[in-house]
Design a protein around this motif. Sequence first.
Motif, PDB file in Angstrom:
ATOM      1  N   ARG A  66      -1.627  37.088  63.403  1.00 22.28           N
ATOM      2  CA  ARG A  66      -0.642  36.610  64.080  1.00 22.28           C
ATOM      3  C   ARG A  66      -0.552  35.346  64.079  1.00 22.28           C
ATOM      4  N   PHE A  67      -1.601  34.624  63.103  1.00 23.70           N
ATOM      5  CA  PHE A  67      -1.795  33.780  61.756  1.00 23.70           C
ATOM      6  C   PHE A  67      -1.356  33.902  60.772  1.00 23.70           C
ATOM      7  N   THR A  68      -0.285  33.168  60.242  1.00 29.60           N
ATOM      8  CA  THR A  68      -0.103  32.602  59.344  1.00 29.60           C
ATOM      9  C   THR A  68      -0.368  31.539  57.370  1.00 29.60           C
ATOM     10  N   LEU A  69      -0.616  31.529  57.017  1.00 28.74           N
ATOM     11  CA  LEU A  69      -1.390  30.524  55.936  1.00 28.74           C
ATOM     12  C   LEU A  69      -0.101  30.101  55.121  1.00 28.74           C
ATOM     13  N   THR A  95      -2.965  35.822  49.275  1.00 26.49           N
ATOM     14  CA  THR A  95      -3.260  35.634  50.776  1.00 26.49           C
ATOM     15  C   THR A  95      -4.545  36.440  51.184  1.00 26.49           C
ATOM     16  N   ASN A  96      -5.486  36.063  51.665  1.00 28.56           N
ATOM     17  CA  ASN A  96      -6.785  36.721  52.132  1.00 28.56           C
ATOM     18  C   ASN A  96      -6.209  36.245  53.516  1.00 28.56           C
ATOM     19  N   TYR A  97      -6.555  37.150  54.863  1.00 27.87           N
ATOM     20  CA  TYR A  97      -6.014  37.137  56.061  1.00 27.87           C
ATOM     21  C   TYR A  97      -7.987  38.113  57.281  1.00 27.87           C
ATOM     22  N   GLY A  98      -9.207  37.576  57.609  1.00 27.38           N
ATOM     23  CA  GLY A  98      -9.388  37.757  58.332  1.00 27.38           C
ATOM     24  C   GLY A  98      -8.600  38.761  58.912  1.00 27.38           C
TER      25      GLY A  98
END
Length: 120
Positions: A66-69, A57-60
Amino acid sequence: QVQLVESGGGLVQLGGSLRLSCTASGSIVSINAMGWYRQAPGKERELVAAFTSGGSTNYGDSVKGRFTLSRDNAKNTVDLQMNSLKPEDTAVYYCNANVLSYYGPYRENWGQGTQVTVSS
């Protein structure tokens, strides 16, 4: 044909939360990558968060912590929980999926986009 349907955008105040959802439908055999990108006015489209074909899982950088996929593979759905929103998160958010359909090889698909606006 493959369709990506997005929901959950809107207007929220600084520090608030929103949840975006994207569901892929159509002649889907499998999806090997799926996630969210965003584009603010005058800026290039950028990665928000995505499940990759390699299983990670990649996040910016600007959204980490702060964000969760999350995803439901059985429903071909990904959700993006966005917390501690900032005005700089304001953008059109696009769902993206790399889909193998009954009609051809893996192909990248995009949703129509959903507006997220964070007011200060």
